[in-house]
Design an enzyme around this catalytic site. Structure first.
Site, short mmCIF file in Angstrom:
data_model
loop_
_atom_site.label_atom_id
_atom_site.label_comp_id
_atom_site.label_asym_id
_atom_site.label_seq_id
_atom_site.Cartn_x
_atom_site.Cartn_y
_atom_site.Cartn_z
N GLY A 127 4.97 42.44 -17.20
CA GLY A 127 4.67 43.31 -16.04
C GLY A 127 3.24 43.04 -15.59
N ASP A 153 13.61 38.27 -14.70
CA ASP A 153 13.94 39.60 -15.21
C ASP A 153 13.58 39.75 -16.69
OD1 ASP A 153 14.95 42.04 -15.79
OD2 ASP A 153 17.06 41.53 -15.38
N ALA A 154 12.52 40.50 -16.94
CA ALA A 154 12.04 40.68 -18.32
C ALA A 154 13.06 41.36 -19.22
CB ALA A 154 10.74 41.49 -18.30
N LEU A 183 5.89 47.36 -17.81
CA LEU A 183 6.94 47.28 -16.78
C LEU A 183 7.11 48.63 -16.09
CD1 LEU A 183 10.01 45.37 -18.25
CD2 LEU A 183 8.16 44.49 -16.85
N TYR A 201 2.21 58.36 -19.29
CA TYR A 201 1.45 59.33 -18.49
C TYR A 201 1.81 60.73 -18.95
CZ TYR A 201 -0.46 61.78 -14.44
OH TYR A 201 -1.18 62.62 -13.64
N TYR A 219 7.50 64.97 -13.53
CA TYR A 219 7.10 63.83 -14.37
C TYR A 219 7.40 64.08 -15.85
CZ TYR A 219 5.18 59.39 -15.50
OH TYR A 219 5.09 58.10 -15.95
N VAL A 271 -3.03 56.58 -10.98
CA VAL A 271 -3.68 55.68 -10.02
C VAL A 271 -2.66 55.33 -8.93
CG1 VAL A 271 -5.37 54.64 -11.60
CG2 VAL A 271 -3.05 53.68 -11.46
P1 NAI Z 1 3.47 48.43 -10.93
O1 NAI Z 1 4.62 48.72 -10.03
O2 NAI Z 1 2.15 48.17 -10.31
O3 NAI Z 1 3.81 47.14 -11.87
C1 NAI Z 1 5.07 46.91 -12.41
C2 NAI Z 1 5.13 45.52 -12.99
O4 NAI Z 1 6.43 45.35 -13.59
C3 NAI Z 1 4.98 44.38 -11.97
O5 NAI Z 1 4.27 43.30 -12.57
C4 NAI Z 1 6.44 43.94 -11.72
O6 NAI Z 1 6.59 42.58 -11.30
C5 NAI Z 1 7.00 44.13 -13.12
N1 NAI Z 1 8.45 44.26 -13.17
C6 NAI Z 1 9.24 45.22 -12.63
N2 NAI Z 1 10.55 44.98 -12.93
C7 NAI Z 1 10.57 43.85 -13.68
C8 NAI Z 1 11.59 43.09 -14.31
N3 NAI Z 1 12.88 43.45 -14.26
N4 NAI Z 1 11.24 41.95 -14.98
C9 NAI Z 1 9.94 41.54 -15.04
N5 NAI Z 1 8.92 42.24 -14.49
C10 NAI Z 1 9.23 43.38 -13.82
O7 NAI Z 1 3.42 49.62 -11.98
P2 NAI Z 1 2.26 50.39 -12.77
O8 NAI Z 1 2.01 51.67 -12.09
O9 NAI Z 1 1.14 49.49 -13.10
O10 NAI Z 1 3.06 50.78 -14.11
C11 NAI Z 1 2.93 50.08 -15.33
C12 NAI Z 1 3.10 51.06 -16.46
O11 NAI Z 1 2.01 51.99 -16.43
C13 NAI Z 1 4.39 51.89 -16.39
O12 NAI Z 1 4.89 52.09 -17.68
C14 NAI Z 1 3.89 53.21 -15.82
O13 NAI Z 1 4.72 54.29 -16.15
C15 NAI Z 1 2.54 53.31 -16.51
N6 NAI Z 1 1.60 54.26 -15.92
C16 NAI Z 1 1.34 54.24 -14.57
C17 NAI Z 1 0.51 55.20 -14.02
C18 NAI Z 1 0.20 55.21 -12.56
O14 NAI Z 1 -0.40 56.18 -12.08
N7 NAI Z 1 0.55 54.18 -11.83
C19 NAI Z 1 -0.15 56.23 -14.87
C20 NAI Z 1 0.10 56.09 -16.27
C21 NAI Z 1 0.98 55.15 -16.77
#
Ligand code: NAI
Length: 396
Positions: free
Chosen positions: A47, A111-112, A139, A225, A235, A273
């Site tokens: 991810g 697809d991871a 992810l 989170y 959430y 964020v």
């Molecule tokens: P994002 O949407 O920016 O990034 C998601 C990543 O997953 C991307 O690199 C995308 O290409 C990849 N991805 C999605 N489906 C995929 C698949 N099938 N195969 C391979 N890669 C795949 O998301 P974000 O917000 O950075 O989230 C990452 C983690 O952080 C999650 O677990 C989220 O719950 C957690 N998180 C996010 C917060 C926020 O406010 N955004 C707060 C706290 C935790």
């Protein structure tokens, strides 16, 4: 091509390669302004193309000079007019900068959740790195195909047990409205856990361990989170919260399975964020807009890169803040009593008339545009530019 942002709800269907490169370079510069000592050497980020995963990869590479393999699911540009996704352009820019500094950086797009991609990554580690000493699982996905049964699971963002009435904002117009989100039904909880829970993280670690690709004392991290009570129904107490409970429980199981090599799995509770994933959650953009205003006023605002560099520094340079459930907490500033008291006061008052004064809606919207490479000072958006940009390690 001249690229304009095109929106469908909370998704932007175009991305600007020059803007995305600016974003990546800005994060790299931030990391380079900090001092790092000892840290990870060979890092796998699952991810890795946007949000927290990208910021983790940048910190590992430009902070600790680690070699990185990034896994993501992004679209490349297609002729004549369809831009690549932002994560594609981000990864192209990341690799370009990493290679320019002599850092190992390769990427796998696919697809991871599939066995095929896991095996492809395992082969790459075997061939190029031997072993990895840090695995980051970041992810955020809407669906998962079960690698054994082929069953398709879709995740939903819904409350559990009863419908949830709250406020939300259309961050394009600033209109605040009441919404009611229906409670999850049928298999929706189970399916969300199957997508965003810990099962796939465990499968990744099993794959890598069984092929002897994990270094002694390996660390693996996944992100979660908690947030304040006002977001709990959607959430932490909702379908996504059940998935996060499962992810957090998986950390204990993974640590158990890594005992012989002294490995450890942690879940880090990160702050809210603006990312593609978080902008899809009802209620959250309004909360985040208010939170940004409060945290910026107090001089404690952080984005993905500030959070991830703090996380890895705490982890490797010894200042780990763990809660009673053994989770790393880097949401400490967001959750401070004085911050949450102010957020809660503004939350109770906010409406379409005062939103611009009591929240940082403008900042939220800007950050949202910037996710796709738009609204960035210094980028000439009138310029005709090439949209077909390759990621050096990926043959197209
Ligand atoms: P994002 O949407 O920016 O990034 C998601 C990543 O997953 C991307 O690199 C995308 O290409 C990849 N991805 C999605 N489906 C995929 C698949 N099938 N195969 C391979 N890669 C795949 O998301 P974000 O917000 O950075 O989230 C990452 C983690 O952080 C999650 O677990 C989220 O719950 C957690 N998180 C996010 C917060 C926020 O406010 N955004 C707060 C706290 C935790």
């Amino acid at each position: 091509m001249i690229i304009q942002p095109k929106f469908r709800g909370f998704i932007c269907t175009t991305a600007h390669p020059v803007g995305c490169e600016y974003n990546v370079k800005e994060q790299i510069e931030y990391v380079k302004s900090l001092e790092f000592s000892q840290g990870p050497k060979n890092v796998l980020v699952i991810g890795a193309s946007t949000g927290y995963g990208l910021a983790s990869r940048i910190t590992a590479a430009f902070g600790y000079k680690a070699g990185t393999i990034g896994v993501f699911f992004e679209k490349q540009a297609s002729a004549p007019k369809k831009t690549a996704s932002a994560g594609w352009y981000n990864s192209a820019a990341f690799e370009k900068s990493a290679h320019a500094e002599g850092l190992y950086a390769k990427s796998v797009n696919g697809d991871a959740f599939s066995n095929e991609i896991k095996n492809q990554v395992a082969e790459l580690i075997k061939k190029d790195l031997g072993k990895v000493d840090l695995v980051i699982y970041s992810l955020a996905a809407p669906r998962r195909v079960d690698p054994v049964t082929g069953e398709v699971y879709n995740s939903v963002l819904k409350p559990i047990g009863r419908d949830y009435a709250s406020k939300t904002v259309d961050f394009h117009t600033g209109e605040v409205t009441d919404i009611t989100i229906e409670r999850a039904a049928g298999e929706e909880i189970k399916n969300t856990v199957a997508v965003m829970g810990g099962d796939d993280w465990k499968l990744w670690m099993e794959t890598l361990k069984s092929q002897n690709l994990l270094a002694d004392n390996v660390i693996t991290l996944a992100y979660s989170y908690v947030g304040p009570e006002l977001t709990h129904p959607i959430y932490r107490d909702g379908t996504i919260g059940k998935a996060k409970d499962d992810l957090e429980a998986a950390a204990g199981e993974i640590t158990g399975s890594l005992k012989e090599i002294g490995g450890k799995a942690y879940v880090s509770i990160n702050k809210a964020v603006v990312t593609q994933a978080s902008s899809a959650i009802p209620v959250v953009p309004l909360y985040v807009s208010i939170l940004f205003k409060v945290m910026k006023n107090k001089g404690i605002h952080e984005g993905c890169i500030e959070q991830m560099s703090r996380l890895l520094k705490n982890l490797y340079e010894g200042n780990l803040l763990l809660d009673d459930k053994g989770r790393i907490r880097i949401d400490d500033l967001e959750m401070r009593d004085d911050v949450q008291e102010e957020v809660s006061r503004a939350w109770n008052m906010v409406n379409s008339d005062n939103i611009k004064d009591i929240s940082d809606l403008e900042g939220y919207r800007n950050e949202f545009f910037q996710l796709f490479g738009f609204s960035i000072n210094g980028v000439d958006y009138e310029k005709d530019i090439e949209i077909e940009i390759g990621i050096p390690s990926i043959e197209s």
